[in-house]
Enzyme design. Sequence first.
Site, short mmCIF file in Angstrom:
data_model
loop_
_atom_site.label_atom_id
_atom_site.label_comp_id
_atom_site.label_asym_id
_atom_site.label_seq_id
_atom_site.Cartn_x
_atom_site.Cartn_y
_atom_site.Cartn_z
N GLY A 94 0.40 -1.34 -0.22
CA GLY A 94 0.32 0.01 -0.42
C GLY A 94 0.59 1.53 -0.01
N LYS A 99 -29.34 28.39 4.99
CA LYS A 99 -29.43 26.84 5.01
C LYS A 99 -28.23 27.17 6.50
CE LYS A 99 -25.41 24.98 3.61
NZ LYS A 99 -24.46 24.35 2.37
C1 R5P Z 1 -20.71 24.86 2.17
O1 R5P Z 1 -20.56 25.70 2.20
C2 R5P Z 1 -20.56 25.09 0.65
O2 R5P Z 1 -20.83 26.12 -0.38
C3 R5P Z 1 -21.79 24.17 0.30
O3 R5P Z 1 -22.45 24.07 0.03
C4 R5P Z 1 -20.89 22.68 0.47
O4 R5P Z 1 -19.72 22.76 0.75
C5 R5P Z 1 -21.89 20.95 0.25
O5 R5P Z 1 -22.01 20.10 0.39
P1 R5P Z 1 -23.05 19.20 0.40
O6 R5P Z 1 -23.11 18.82 -1.16
O7 R5P Z 1 -22.49 17.77 1.17
O8 R5P Z 1 -24.31 19.63 0.76
#
Ligand code: R5P
Length: 296
Positions: free
Chosen positions: A33, A187
């Site tokens: 590895g 978010k």
């Molecule tokens: C946020 O920090 C980034 O802009 C993306 O939204 C994030 O990395 C997306 O991650 P995932 O596809 O796991 O939701």
Amino acid sequence: MLALPGTEALAAHLGRDLGAEPGETEIRRFPDGESYVRIASPVADRSVVVTAALDRPDDKIVPLLLLASTARELGAGAVGLVAPYLPYLRQDRRFHDGEAISARRFAEILSGPLDWVVTVDPHLHRIPDLRDIYPIPVRAVTAAPRVAAWIREHVPDALLIGPDEESRQWVEPVAAGAGAPFVMLVKRRLGDREVAVELPAMDRYRERTPVLLDDIISTGATLIQATRLLRGRGFVTPCAVAVHGVFAEGAYARLLAAGCRPVVTCDTIPHPSNRIEVHDLLAAAVLDQHRTVPVG
Ligand code: R5P
């Protein structure tokens, strides 16, 4: 040009763009590895450019470090890295006691045997500039104008949707370039694979095609949630455009299955969704780096 496995096409493009000579390497695994690395082209007094695809980085880092430090040991004038996707940027602070601030530690590790780094749209959030963590010269090119051009051509009635406030820094220029309005999702990250997403007020854009715009698609959780919400609110089928398609754990198929299509990425990580080329932007940044040192 020395290509790590998986970046042969990028190295060929860059070699043509830069007029640089392709170099030969042998990189493979011993049965136990460990990595075997050999540079079969002369590098003494040459300027060496190494290309590396650093998604899923852990297995790729040791060969990269061995290659770069061997080039130096063999007398290379300078050893630079073109990594279109620069990983380990999201853990940019210590959220819990004892955690590694991976962005900083990784930057230190990479900077050891390298003289410079060129990349595309690094994920910068709480660290404002790559130069804050990389002690060597780093150049970041932005794919935003290319992304904007793709959207302008393929989705003329687009409404751009950014994943969160931190992405405004590049959603805004893409929207300006695409001549399209934009809104931002709200978010909250609940875990590695889980996010809570809310749509903002956007009914006035009901006639437009939603384009989910992100810098990285990793697990796809953010865009899958957003796709479900948009469909639930009766918007037309959304599409997604991202710079870096990491697509962890089958995320590409899950995103398509959620009803988002097409899913389009830049060619920073080789993937069937690649539609937007950035190698010439990388070549220009390498040339910029070499203004005073000839490329070998
Ligand atoms: C946020 O920090 C980034 O802009 C993306 O939204 C994030 O990395 C997306 O991650 P995932 O596809 O796991 O939701």
